[in-house]
Scaffold this motif. Structure first.
Motif, mmCIF file in Angstrom:
data_model
loop_
_atom_site.group_PDB
_atom_site.id
_atom_site.type_symbol
_atom_site.label_atom_id
_atom_site.label_comp_id
_atom_site.label_asym_id
_atom_site.label_seq_id
_atom_site.Cartn_x
_atom_site.Cartn_y
_atom_site.Cartn_z
ATOM 1 N N GLN A 197 12.258 -3.156 26.723
ATOM 2 C CA GLN A 197 13.561 -2.562 27.028
ATOM 3 C C GLN A 197 14.541 -3.611 27.535
ATOM 4 O OE1 GLN A 197 14.388 0.398 26.297
ATOM 5 N NE2 GLN A 197 16.350 0.665 27.357
ATOM 6 N N LEU A 232 13.217 4.429 32.242
ATOM 7 C CA LEU A 232 11.866 4.161 31.752
ATOM 8 C C LEU A 232 10.881 3.989 32.903
ATOM 9 C CD1 LEU A 232 9.939 3.517 29.396
ATOM 10 C CD2 LEU A 232 10.686 1.140 29.557
ATOM 11 N N GLU A 307 10.295 12.144 30.202
ATOM 12 C CA GLU A 307 10.433 11.302 29.009
ATOM 13 C C GLU A 307 11.328 11.939 27.972
ATOM 14 O OE1 GLU A 307 6.667 8.379 28.179
ATOM 15 O OE2 GLU A 307 6.473 10.470 27.610
ATOM 16 N N ASN A 311 14.842 10.327 26.913
ATOM 17 C CA ASN A 311 14.830 9.843 25.529
ATOM 18 C C ASN A 311 14.870 11.058 24.611
ATOM 19 O OD1 ASN A 311 14.605 8.478 23.137
ATOM 20 N ND2 ASN A 311 12.635 7.522 23.595
ATOM 21 N N ARG A 313 15.475 11.443 21.552
ATOM 22 C CA ARG A 313 14.846 11.265 20.239
ATOM 23 C C ARG A 313 13.355 11.516 20.321
ATOM 24 N NH1 ARG A 313 16.907 5.372 18.736
ATOM 25 N NH2 ARG A 313 16.304 5.154 20.927
ATOM 26 N N LEU A 314 12.733 11.191 21.482
ATOM 27 C CA LEU A 314 11.328 11.462 21.665
ATOM 28 C C LEU A 314 11.067 12.966 21.662
ATOM 29 C CD1 LEU A 314 8.488 10.346 22.281
ATOM 30 C CD2 LEU A 314 9.060 10.472 24.695
#
Length: 318
Positions: A197, A232, A307, A311, A313-314
């Motif tokens: 990252q 993160l 998470e 995120n 997209r996850l």
């Protein structure tokens, strides 16, 4: 007087609206943090698993904090135990008693304090080491990062539990030993994630502008890189707590914990020594094992939800 001869009414000048005073930089930063927290909660509460895990953790944490008021500290004494050894569950002892006649329910409540404390502190230490190593390696690069990542790879391929057992064996038996043993052996995964990252953040244009304006290494890492990798780090922390609790229970079950404190892993070790498996005293084994599984599951559910929020997209891929 006719309508045509009526003199026009003079226009009343409009009173300018009062403009709000300019906000300071600190006030703007606080407002942005509040807005970010509100957006985070709005997205988090759409995850049913995350809400279920958060409710379970809140109940367990509240029980652990109120343990002195709920059961008192005298229930830990082996000389003044209120019951007889290995009593089966009853109205007086809902979860039975241990080999010394102590209430298993009271021991379970007291054990939550140690297990949660070790899990939180060990995960915080692990994530702190991993974040520091990852940010430094990703920022500087070159031969320095190569050496650091080779050391990280060595820790990564070594079994974490074996290293923790070695450290817990050579050091004094205490809660802090267990915390250090878990923290210094479980950081490599965080380090590699944070390094990746950091490299992605360092390639952005505003980092080049910061360097052109005279920003040094410390300024770039603390003011630009670290805030971008913190989501993160937060997600990795919530996931690491469950692993730390399981590792602490394993070390205590192997007899490497502090014998002077009550923990869920220590309760399992006491049940093994008392022969609860062969004698069929299931109430000595089941409660601490179920408690460990429930807490680990709750932290995992919260970590997965965090998470997905940080995120999107996850979450879409799932």
């Amino acid at each position: 007087m006719t309508l045509e001869n009526t003199p026009p009414t003079p226009a009343v000048p409009a009173v300018p609206a009062a403009t709000p005073p300019p906000r300071s930089a600190a006030g703007l930063a606080r407002a942005r943090r509040r807005a970010s927290a509100v957006r985070f909660w709005q997205r988090y509460r759409t995850h049913r698993g995350g809400l279920l895990g958060l409710a379970g953790l809140s109940l367990i944490a509240l029980t652990a904090l109120l343990a002195p008021l709920l059961v008192g500290s005298d229930v830990l004494s082996v000389t003044n135990a209120p019951g007889t050894a290995l009593e089966s569950p009853s109205a007086r002892f809902p979860l039975g008693t241990d080999q010394f006649g102590r209430s298993m329910l009271a021991l379970l409540i007291w054990g939550s304090r140690v297990s949660l404390t070790v899990g939180l502190l060990a995960a915080a230490l692990s994530v702190a080491i991993g974040a520091l190593v990852g940010v430094v390696a990703g920022h500087y690069g070159g031969w320095f990062a190569t050496v650091i990542m080779r050391v990280t790879d060595w820790f990564l391929v070594m079994p974490t539990l074996v290293l923790a057992i070695v450290l817990a064996t050579v050091m004094s038996r205490s809660i802090w030993t267990v915390i250090v043993a878990i923290g210094v052996t479980s950081w490599p995964t965080t380090a590699r994630l944070v390094r990746a990252q950091t490299i992605a953040v360092e390639s952005r244009p505003y980092i080049e502008r910061a360097r052109a304006l005279g920003g040094g290494h410390r300024h770039i890492m603390t003011r630009h890189v670290l805030p971008n990798v913190m989501p993160l780090v937060l997600a990795q922390t919530t996931l690491g707590i469950s692993a730390a609790i399981l590792t602490e229970a394993t070390l205590a079950f192997l007899g490497l914990g502090d014998p002077a404190v009550i923990s869920w892993g220590g309760m399992l070790q006491d049940a093994r020594e008392a022969g609860a498996v062969s004698s069929g005293h299931w109430w000595y084994l089941a409660p601490p094992g179920i408690a460990i599984a429930c807490v680990a599951l709750a932290f995992t559910l919260c970590g997965r939800a965090v998470e997905s929020v940080l995120n999107p997209r996850l979450g879409a891929s799932r």
